[in-house]
Design a protein around this motif. Sequence first.
Motif, PDB file in Angstrom:
ATOM      1  N   VAL A  23       0.778  -0.933  -0.034  1.00 12.08           N
ATOM      2  CA  VAL A  23      -0.271  -0.151   0.464  1.00 12.08           C
ATOM      3  C   VAL A  23       1.516   1.409  -0.321  1.00 12.08           C
ATOM      4  O   VAL A  23       1.508   0.801   0.647  1.00 12.08           O
ATOM      5  CB  VAL A  23      -0.900   0.225   1.408  1.00 12.08           C
ATOM      6  CG1 VAL A  23      -1.859  -0.882   1.457  1.00 12.08           C
ATOM      7  CG2 VAL A  23      -0.115   0.888   2.439  1.00 12.08           C
ATOM      8  N   SER A  24       0.777   2.177  -0.122  1.00  9.76           N
ATOM      9  CA  SER A  24       0.511   3.790  -0.573  1.00  9.76           C
ATOM     10  C   SER A  24      -0.268   4.305   0.011  1.00  9.76           C
ATOM     11  O   SER A  24      -1.274   4.635  -0.805  1.00  9.76           O
ATOM     12  CB  SER A  24       1.687   4.750  -1.745  1.00  9.76           C
ATOM     13  OG  SER A  24       1.007   4.864  -2.855  1.00  9.76           O
ATOM     14  N   TRP A  25       0.028   5.992   0.408  1.00 10.14           N
ATOM     15  CA  TRP A  25      -0.930   6.832   0.594  1.00 10.14           C
ATOM     16  C   TRP A  25      -0.170   8.428   0.635  1.00 10.14           C
ATOM     17  O   TRP A  25       1.433   8.209   1.115  1.00 10.14           O
ATOM     18  CB  TRP A  25      -1.448   6.547   1.949  1.00 10.14           C
ATOM     19  CG  TRP A  25      -2.266   8.747   2.526  1.00 10.14           C
ATOM     20  CD1 TRP A  25      -3.847   8.083   1.928  1.00 10.14           C
ATOM     21  CD2 TRP A  25      -2.126   8.864   2.869  1.00 10.14           C
ATOM     22  NE1 TRP A  25      -4.326   9.265   2.406  1.00 10.14           N
ATOM     23  CE2 TRP A  25      -3.195   9.797   3.724  1.00 10.14           C
ATOM     24  CE3 TRP A  25      -0.657   9.950   3.672  1.00 10.14           C
ATOM     25  CZ2 TRP A  25      -2.641  11.501   4.091  1.00 10.14           C
ATOM     26  CZ3 TRP A  25      -1.090  10.975   4.139  1.00 10.14           C
ATOM     27  CH2 TRP A  25      -1.688  12.072   4.211  1.00 10.14           C
ATOM     28  N   LEU A  26      -0.748   9.101  -0.568  1.00  9.29           N
ATOM     29  CA  LEU A  26       0.579  10.036  -0.800  1.00  9.29           C
ATOM     30  C   LEU A  26      -0.642  11.027  -0.829  1.00  9.29           C
ATOM     31  O   LEU A  26      -1.570  11.231  -1.414  1.00  9.29           O
ATOM     32  CB  LEU A  26       1.008  10.383  -2.173  1.00  9.29           C
ATOM     33  CG  LEU A  26       1.597  11.296  -2.694  1.00  9.29           C
ATOM     34  CD1 LEU A  26       2.693  11.429  -1.642  1.00  9.29           C
ATOM     35  CD2 LEU A  26       1.663  11.183  -4.440  1.00  9.29           C
ATOM     36  N   VAL A  40       3.902  -1.273  -4.664  1.00 14.85           N
ATOM     37  CA  VAL A  40       4.022  -0.536  -5.434  1.00 14.85           C
ATOM     38  C   VAL A  40       5.550   0.372  -5.856  1.00 14.85           C
ATOM     39  O   VAL A  40       6.340   0.866  -5.196  1.00 14.85           O
ATOM     40  CB  VAL A  40       4.044   1.136  -4.532  1.00 14.85           C
ATOM     41  CG1 VAL A  40       3.365   2.161  -5.010  1.00 14.85           C
ATOM     42  CG2 VAL A  40       2.287   0.130  -3.626  1.00 14.85           C
ATOM     43  N   ALA A  41       5.229   0.681  -7.441  1.00 12.30           N
ATOM     44  CA  ALA A  41       6.023   1.639  -7.429  1.00 12.30           C
ATOM     45  C   ALA A  41       5.735   3.269  -7.385  1.00 12.30           C
ATOM     46  O   ALA A  41       6.530   3.426  -6.400  1.00 12.30           O
ATOM     47  CB  ALA A  41       5.597   1.339  -9.294  1.00 12.30           C
ATOM     48  N   SER A  42       5.177   3.689  -7.837  1.00 14.28           N
ATOM     49  CA  SER A  42       5.306   4.968  -8.112  1.00 14.28           C
ATOM     50  C   SER A  42       3.941   5.192  -7.307  1.00 14.28           C
ATOM     51  O   SER A  42       2.724   4.418  -7.814  1.00 14.28           O
ATOM     52  CB  SER A  42       4.902   5.763  -9.139  1.00 14.28           C
ATOM     53  OG  SER A  42       4.499   6.843  -9.362  1.00 14.28           O
ATOM     54  N   PRO A  43       3.824   6.687  -6.657  1.00 14.53           N
ATOM     55  CA  PRO A  43       2.625   6.292  -5.261  1.00 14.53           C
ATOM     56  C   PRO A  43       1.816   7.114  -5.798  1.00 14.53           C
ATOM     57  O   PRO A  43       1.046   7.329  -5.357  1.00 14.53           O
ATOM     58  CB  PRO A  43       3.473   6.953  -4.037  1.00 14.53           C
ATOM     59  CG  PRO A  43       5.217   7.743  -4.930  1.00 14.53           C
ATOM     60  CD  PRO A  43       5.700   6.352  -5.862  1.00 14.53           C
ATOM     61  N   ILE A  44       2.391   7.417  -6.919  1.00 14.31           N
ATOM     62  CA  ILE A  44       1.366   8.779  -7.811  1.00 14.31           C
ATOM     63  C   ILE A  44       0.534   7.764  -8.579  1.00 14.31           C
ATOM     64  O   ILE A  44       0.900   7.873  -8.832  1.00 14.31           O
ATOM     65  CB  ILE A  44       2.428  10.265  -8.500  1.00 14.31           C
ATOM     66  CG1 ILE A  44       2.770  11.070  -7.864  1.00 14.31           C
ATOM     67  CG2 ILE A  44       1.393  10.755  -8.843  1.00 14.31           C
ATOM     68  CD1 ILE A  44       4.428  11.231  -8.375  1.00 14.31           C
TER      69      ILE A  44
END
Lengths: 245, 354, 177
Positions: C33-36, C59-63
Amino acid sequence: MAKVFERPKSLTDKPFHYCPGCAHGIVHRLVAEVMDELGVQDSTIGVAPVGCAVFAYDYFNCDMHEASHGRAPAVATGIKRVHPDKVVFTYQGDGDLASIGLAEITHAATRGEKFTTIFINNAIYGMTGGQMAPTTLLDQVTTTSPYGRSGDREGYPIRISEMLSTLEGVAYIARVSVHDIKNITNAKRAIKKAFEVQLEGKGFALVEVLSTCPTNWGMDPIEAFKWLEENMIPYYPLGTFKEVK
Amino acid sequence: MAKVLMKGNEAIAEAAIQAGCRYFFGYPITPQNEIPAYMAKKLPKIGGTFIQAESEVSAINMVYGASGAGARVMTSSSSPGISLKQEGISYIAGAELPCMIVNIVRGGPGLGSIQPAQSDYFQATKGGGHGDYHMVVLAPATLQEAVNLVMEGFDIADQYRNPVMLLGDGMLGQMMEPVEFSAYEGRDLPPKTWATTGYDGSRQRNIINSLYIDPKALEEHVQKIYEKYKAIERDEVKVECYNCEGAEIIVAAYGTTSRIVKKVISMAKAEGIDVGLIRPITLWPFPYSTFSEWADREHVKAFLSVEMSMGQMVEDVRLGVDGKRPVYFYGRTGGMVPHPDAILEEIKRIRGDV
Amino acid sequence: MHEEIIMAGFGGQGVMSMGQLLAYAGMLEDKEVSWLPSYGPEMRGGTANCSVIVSDDLVASPIVTDATAAIIMNKPSLGKFQDVVIPGGSLFVNSSLVDEKCGREDIDIYYIPANDVADEIGNSRVANMVMLGAYIKKTDIVTPDSVINSLKEVLGPSKAHLIPINEEALKKGAEFI
């Protein structure tokens, strides 16, 4: 035969590099005598400034830091917070403390940092060759106030002791002079007090020492001490400005 | 230990605490404010000290004092604040003191923007302050890597008595990812016999100093520091090579940008284009030899440096590639983040060229 | 499974915390997971958005540039983010505050009166959870239990009394799918 006068243990054997008639040597000795008398040489960490006293780390016989210009109070803050049980002092001139380092000294004082500052006010920049200091008197000629300091043009001399004594974190502030024996004795008493205040954990302590710079004032040593007495003391009155009991 | 979901800035702060850092001096600036806030909350509870200094200049000098006194100490800031710290960093390097400096980079020059950028590469790797010196510069791409590098970074600082910079950016500082704080097996470190702890006659007086008024003595001092740098260049280079085997084009990218490039690599693969990534993890020491070795491979036709700057790391990429292959550059700046489509477009354009 | 979600609304609508809860729940289920967040000088009252990625792979890019879904809490966000959703993706619109319709026909669109539902169950601040309930029902990306377990972690024991109403909000949201 008992020795009645000897070099303080808290000074190294290295001869001072200061000019004839400069009061740094006197004040160094007073600080060292106080360290000896309080028995704190082995627990003292000093901070040297940028200015004529830059080599103070060669003279004080204790652990020392050399700080960048004006930042000695920030450096001392770092040291004292790591070693609250040690004695920490800064030794700073008027350019270092009252000009480039005004923010650092003010905020260390208002935080009530428990270290001692010895502030040498000789109304001029010494090491760089006689430029105007924030404490240069009105009409005083320096290389950067060649027509004499004017309030309109260069602004007015700053009274550090009075200013800092308004701050809550300050436990002790005094202004002394070293132009004669009586005043040297008083100066030592004040310096000792400023170390004792630290040992008692009361807060920030500062002693402003009115001092001489015969070389850049263009005087001989005797004239210089006389000039100090007649010109500096009227603008920078001696005395204790704050003392928390 | 279980994974926790943390903001990058908080993960960096917690990693420092777990690495034994008990002193933090800082000054507010976006986008790194969660670091001092975390330290202010946690440090007093574990016998540490947090001070919000009157300026970045004061903060770095508090670091100088605390480090010289023997403590593990950190400061953090973002680009304009790091510029203010440069004087102190130069003194710290000159006096050979260890410390951790975190730069959560934002767009510049000047007040710039508060969005993520990589335009402090020169400042971080080529000096920044005055004189001959280097910081070790660590550039994490994930929060887990940031945590690991903070912990190891303190040891690197202590081992070589040199400041270490963690170079992140606004995105890394603000994003959340799961991180795990597993026990870090520290390096064997020499005791800090040089620290100012009070001189009782049982050792030499310790003097923390960067002034060597005799030029011959200063030259010797700097040469001694550079011997140390040689060892760092030999032993401390960290780099990730991703999908480089068989790649036609190798992209150089670090930190946040490298994550975007990884996405581009899978997009390219779907179109039948083999793209690799060399990701410097240490920006100084820079992995020059890695670039040189891949530049010798027949299948590698060109290199492309992708940065959130107008082209800073690309100069080091060129030094590494050493003229053996063309080196291209693509970047966005000012807080703009490169779009994967635009990077892929650039790769296709380069393929047409070579 | 790979979901990239944009959540957007006014500051104070719980957009950031909704995203954090989803990321947290994904982590509890051992997903990557990621959160940006978007971050800016405005602390309150401005527009806020965050990007969340929940995936089986690293997750590669979190964007998020190609969103599989978007949760739109206010009107300005609809215009800004409706086109970011990839064909076949889904759009969740808080119809209590957004009276416009999205014209796209290549995505699934759900209009959910989240504020009205939240008011009905007694706390307007759980509108975000109504939307999240709909989203996880549609995508099955995490279970409601994981979201509630995350919430327990985030709220701590002092705010445990807020759990039942949040649970209720998730359920009500799911009923719109």
